[in-house]
Design a protein around this motif. Structure first.
Motif, PDB file in Angstrom:
ATOM      1  N   TYR A 253      11.520 -10.223  12.660  1.00 48.79           N
ATOM      2  CA  TYR A 253      12.792  -9.529  12.443  1.00 48.79           C
ATOM      3  C   TYR A 253      12.664  -8.085  12.922  1.00 48.79           C
ATOM      4  N   MET A 254      13.810  -7.513  13.278  1.00 47.59           N
ATOM      5  CA  MET A 254      13.882  -6.115  13.687  1.00 47.59           C
ATOM      6  C   MET A 254      14.061  -5.254  12.444  1.00 47.59           C
ATOM      7  N   SER A 255      13.265  -4.218  12.326  1.00 42.86           N
ATOM      8  CA  SER A 255      13.365  -3.348  11.152  1.00 42.86           C
ATOM      9  C   SER A 255      14.709  -2.624  11.102  1.00 42.86           C
ATOM     10  N   THR A 256      15.248  -2.269  12.252  1.00 41.28           N
ATOM     11  CA  THR A 256      16.552  -1.596  12.267  1.00 41.28           C
ATOM     12  C   THR A 256      17.683  -2.524  11.840  1.00 41.28           C
ATOM     13  N   SER A 257      17.563  -3.815  12.173  1.00 41.27           N
ATOM     14  CA  SER A 257      18.598  -4.754  11.755  1.00 41.27           C
ATOM     15  C   SER A 257      18.576  -4.949  10.245  1.00 41.27           C
ATOM     16  N   LEU A 258      17.385  -4.836   9.644  1.00 41.08           N
ATOM     17  CA  LEU A 258      17.268  -4.937   8.189  1.00 41.08           C
ATOM     18  C   LEU A 258      18.048  -3.815   7.529  1.00 41.08           C
TER      19      LEU A 258
ATOM     20  N   TYR B 101      19.833   6.911  -2.455  1.00 43.20           N
ATOM     21  CA  TYR B 101      18.907   7.289  -1.390  1.00 43.20           C
ATOM     22  C   TYR B 101      17.982   6.108  -1.112  1.00 43.20           C
ATOM     23  N   ILE B 102      18.026   5.622   0.135  1.00 45.32           N
ATOM     24  CA  ILE B 102      17.160   4.507   0.545  1.00 45.32           C
ATOM     25  C   ILE B 102      16.150   5.028   1.557  1.00 45.32           C
ATOM     26  N   ARG B 103      14.895   4.806   1.268  1.00 41.04           N
ATOM     27  CA  ARG B 103      13.834   5.271   2.161  1.00 41.04           C
ATOM     28  C   ARG B 103      12.972   4.087   2.564  1.00 41.04           C
ATOM     29  N   LEU B 104      12.735   3.961   3.863  1.00 44.53           N
ATOM     30  CA  LEU B 104      11.926   2.869   4.399  1.00 44.53           C
ATOM     31  C   LEU B 104      10.775   3.466   5.201  1.00 44.53           C
TER      32      LEU B 104
ATOM     33  N   ASN C 270       1.921  -1.939   5.257  1.00 43.34           N
ATOM     34  CA  ASN C 270       2.556  -2.071   3.950  1.00 43.34           C
ATOM     35  C   ASN C 270       3.952  -1.467   4.062  1.00 43.34           C
ATOM     36  N   LEU C 271       4.950  -2.332   4.021  1.00 43.00           N
ATOM     37  CA  LEU C 271       6.336  -1.876   4.119  1.00 43.00           C
ATOM     38  C   LEU C 271       6.775  -1.377   2.753  1.00 43.00           C
ATOM     39  N   CYS C 272       7.163  -0.112   2.678  1.00 46.73           N
ATOM     40  CA  CYS C 272       7.553   0.516   1.418  1.00 46.73           C
ATOM     41  C   CYS C 272       9.063   0.723   1.388  1.00 46.73           C
ATOM     42  N   ILE C 273       9.711   0.081   0.430  1.00 49.99           N
ATOM     43  CA  ILE C 273      11.161   0.203   0.225  1.00 49.99           C
ATOM     44  C   ILE C 273      11.376   1.041  -1.035  1.00 49.99           C
ATOM     45  N   GLU C 274      12.057   2.138  -0.876  1.00 53.65           N
ATOM     46  CA  GLU C 274      12.301   3.037  -2.008  1.00 53.65           C
ATOM     47  C   GLU C 274      13.794   3.255  -2.178  1.00 53.65           C
ATOM     48  N   VAL C 275      14.303   2.990  -3.372  1.00 59.44           N
ATOM     49  CA  VAL C 275      15.722   3.170  -3.675  1.00 59.44           C
ATOM     50  C   VAL C 275      15.826   4.109  -4.870  1.00 59.44           C
TER      51      VAL C 275
ATOM     52  N   THR D 190      17.057   6.792 -11.395  1.00 62.90           N
ATOM     53  CA  THR D 190      15.962   5.827 -11.300  1.00 62.90           C
ATOM     54  C   THR D 190      15.462   5.754  -9.864  1.00 62.90           C
ATOM     55  N   THR D 191      14.145   5.598  -9.719  1.00 58.87           N
ATOM     56  CA  THR D 191      13.527   5.357  -8.418  1.00 58.87           C
ATOM     57  C   THR D 191      12.699   4.085  -8.512  1.00 58.87           C
ATOM     58  N   ILE D 192      12.964   3.142  -7.621  1.00 57.79           N
ATOM     59  CA  ILE D 192      12.210   1.888  -7.587  1.00 57.79           C
ATOM     60  C   ILE D 192      11.554   1.775  -6.221  1.00 57.79           C
ATOM     61  N   ARG D 193      10.236   1.602  -6.235  1.00 57.19           N
ATOM     62  CA  ARG D 193       9.475   1.447  -4.995  1.00 57.19           C
ATOM     63  C   ARG D 193       8.906   0.039  -4.930  1.00 57.19           C
ATOM     64  N   VAL D 194       9.184  -0.626  -3.838  1.00 58.41           N
ATOM     65  CA  VAL D 194       8.665  -1.968  -3.600  1.00 58.41           C
ATOM     66  C   VAL D 194       7.795  -1.904  -2.353  1.00 58.41           C
ATOM     67  N   THR D 195       6.547  -2.271  -2.485  1.00 55.18           N
ATOM     68  CA  THR D 195       5.611  -2.254  -1.366  1.00 55.18           C
ATOM     69  C   THR D 195       5.168  -3.674  -1.068  1.00 55.18           C
ATOM     70  N   ILE D 196       5.368  -4.106   0.186  1.00 58.73           N
ATOM     71  CA  ILE D 196       5.090  -5.488   0.578  1.00 58.73           C
ATOM     72  C   ILE D 196       4.338  -5.492   1.906  1.00 58.73           C
ATOM     73  N   PRO D 197       3.216  -6.188   2.002  1.00 59.82           N
ATOM     74  CA  PRO D 197       2.500  -6.271   3.285  1.00 59.82           C
ATOM     75  C   PRO D 197       3.260  -7.118   4.301  1.00 59.82           C
ATOM     76  N   GLN D 198       3.311  -6.633   5.553  1.00 60.08           N
ATOM     77  CA  GLN D 198       3.994  -7.344   6.629  1.00 60.08           C
ATOM     78  C   GLN D 198       3.106  -7.357   7.873  1.00 60.08           C
ATOM     79  N   THR D 199       3.294  -8.402   8.671  1.00 62.51           N
ATOM     80  CA  THR D 199       2.556  -8.511   9.935  1.00 62.51           C
ATOM     81  C   THR D 199       3.346  -7.791  11.039  1.00 62.51           C
ATOM     82  N   VAL D 200       2.655  -7.021  11.843  1.00 66.07           N
ATOM     83  CA  VAL D 200       3.312  -6.271  12.921  1.00 66.07           C
ATOM     84  C   VAL D 200       3.367  -7.138  14.178  1.00 66.07           C
ATOM     85  N   VAL D 201       4.574  -7.305  14.716  1.00 67.40           N
ATOM     86  CA  VAL D 201       4.761  -8.053  15.963  1.00 67.40           C
ATOM     87  C   VAL D 201       4.826  -7.088  17.146  1.00 67.40           C
TER      88      VAL D 201
END
Length: 457
Positions: free
Chosen positions: A249-254, A313-316, A326-331, A392-403
């Motif tokens: 997937y494209m990170s910008t499309s996400l 505020y969404i931070r990627l 490690n893809l970090c999603i912060e809201v 509130t701040t929620i951080r989700v960190t998920i490992p992803q494979t780089v294409v």
């Protein structure tokens, strides 16, 4: 007290008693070869406890055998008659913590045998006391041990019944949870088909130009379809049966889908959405993009529901690892926030910040639990920071494979110029929103390596 603490407590008191027996044996000049054996027994008890190599049941029996041998050694000496009942009662009370009635029975039998031995050793000697007084005194000693024995057995049985009751309760709760999960799974499957039909018919009505009523039906159908899907995800998380479907997937499309989803939400409070995407995030990655979308949807939905003024505020970002990133999603929101009890509860199952029937916020209270379940299944983690009335701040960190490791955002090599950044401070009632925009602009300028200038107009 768990069994490990219980075991240490028993060994500690038994060791103190054995040391006391050793000292008394030396003072009274009993068998000289026994004290070294007692000390060796104490050392062996602690060695077995600390190494924990032997089974707990074997260790328990070993400690008990040592106690019976020590009691026998003490009780076969004439000088021990006056204290025999106290020592036997102490050992009974101590080893009752092992919750084994047979130990109490053996200790009582040993006490009776030792009393008989004492009578045999003394014969007609009463130590200068009248015979009747001597007999009554020994009977009182025996009564003391018997009372301690009865109390210990009673306590052991009560604890055994309580433990059995707790196990039965746990089994009933587990069975109830399993039935509830089956019910939720079945009902979500059954409702999915009619909801899809409603959504399809509403699409036809919209195309035929019926009116805004068809749009309302469509929106309600989509919302209900999401909730049915959430119930299905919830049951899969509870059962730990999540299946990952990895795709490129494209990170910008996400991020684009996140912004589109925000525009479709009921944003009656006119909240600001600030998207801060690090340009160095890889352009294309591989992972379960459907679950990433759902994570974003739940986080964004909660932020919108519980924020009355300000913005979101969404931070990627992405951190490089040996396996990829490690893809970090912060809201972050400027909403009502949560106390520490609520933060702890959101990871354990269904949770509603407002449980009243007439609550203003929607949802069924399982969004954050699903986020936790998805993140853990994908090998990541979730961190929640929140303060009441502070957001509130929620951080989700998920490992992803780089294409494709190329940056997701970049200027052409032929670009020459600077970036002007214009924000109207008076437009935002909440100061944190200005901080969100400032952080976003800084990240963008740093990522694309172009000078950033603030412009008043």
């Amino acid at each position: 007290m768990n069994y490990r603490q219980n075991e240490r407590f028993i060994i500690l008191l038994a060791s103190a008693a054995f040391v006391g027996l050793t000292i008394e044996s030396i003072i009274l000049k009993w068998e000289f070869w026994v004290p070294p054996l007692i000390i060796a027994g104490v050392i062996s008890m602690w060695a077995m406890y600390l190494s924990a190599r032997a089974d707990y049941g074997i260790r328990r029996v070993y400690y008990f055998v040592l106690a019976m041998l020590a009691l026998f050694f003490y009780g076969v000496h004439e000088e021990a008659l006056s204290g025999l009942s106290v020592v036997a009662a102490f050992i009974m009370a101590l080893y009752a913590f092992f919750d084994r009635i047979y130990m109490m029975n053996l200790l009582l039998l040993e006490f009776i045998i030792l009393m008989i031995i004492q009578f045999v050793l003394r014969g007609d000697r009463t130590g200068g006391a009248p015979v009747l007084t001597y007999i009554i005194g020994n009977l009182l000693h025996a009564a003391l041990v018997m009372m301690v024995y009865i109390c210990c057995v009673k306590v052991i049985r009560i604890r055994a019944e309580a433990l059995m009751t707790d196990e039965q309760k746990n089994k009933r709760i587990e069975a109830y949870d399993a039935d509830m999960e089956d019910f939720l799974s079945n009902i979500s499957h059954e409702l999915r088909t009619p909801v899809n039909v409603v959504n399809g018919m509403s699409d036809l009505l919209i195309k035929s130009g019926v009116g805004y009523e068809a749009n309302s039906i469509k929106e309600a159908g989509i919302r209900l379809a999401y909730q049915i899907e959430d119930i299905q995800d919830y049951t899969e998380c509870k059962r730990q049966k999540l299946v990952l479907e990895e795709n490129d997937y494209m990170s910008t499309s996400l991020i684009n889908d996140v912004v589109t989803g925000f525009r479709s939400m009921d944003n009656t409070e006119k909240l600001e959405l600030v998207v801060d995407m690090d340009p160095k995030v890889p352009e294309m990655m591989r992972g379960d993009v459907k679950k990433l979308h759902k994570i974003f949807r739940h986080l964004l939905s909660n932020a919108v529901k519980f924020t009355r003024v300000g913005g979101i505020y969404i931070r990627l970002t992405a951190e490089e690892t040996d396996q990829g990133v490690n893809l970090c999603i912060e809201v972050t929101d400027t909403g009502i926030g949560m106390d520490w009890q609520a933060v702890q509860a959101v990871s354990e199952g269904m949770f509603q910040a407002d449980k009243s029937r007439d609550r203003s916020s929607g949802g069924i209270g399982i969004g954050l639990f699903i986020v936790y379940g998805f993140a853990h299944r994908m090998g990541g983690f979730v961190k929640v920071e929140s303060k009441k009335s502070k957001g509130t701040t929620i951080r989700v960190t998920i490992p992803q494979t780089v294409v494709n490791p190329a940056p997701c955002l970049a200027l052409s090599r032929t670009f020459e110029g600077d970036i002007l950044f214009h924000v109207r401070p008076e437009k935002y009632k909440v100061p944190r929103v200005r901080e969100f925009y400032r952080s976003m602009a800084t990240t963008l300028a740093t990522g694309v390596r172009v000078p950033l200038y603030s412009a008043d107009t």
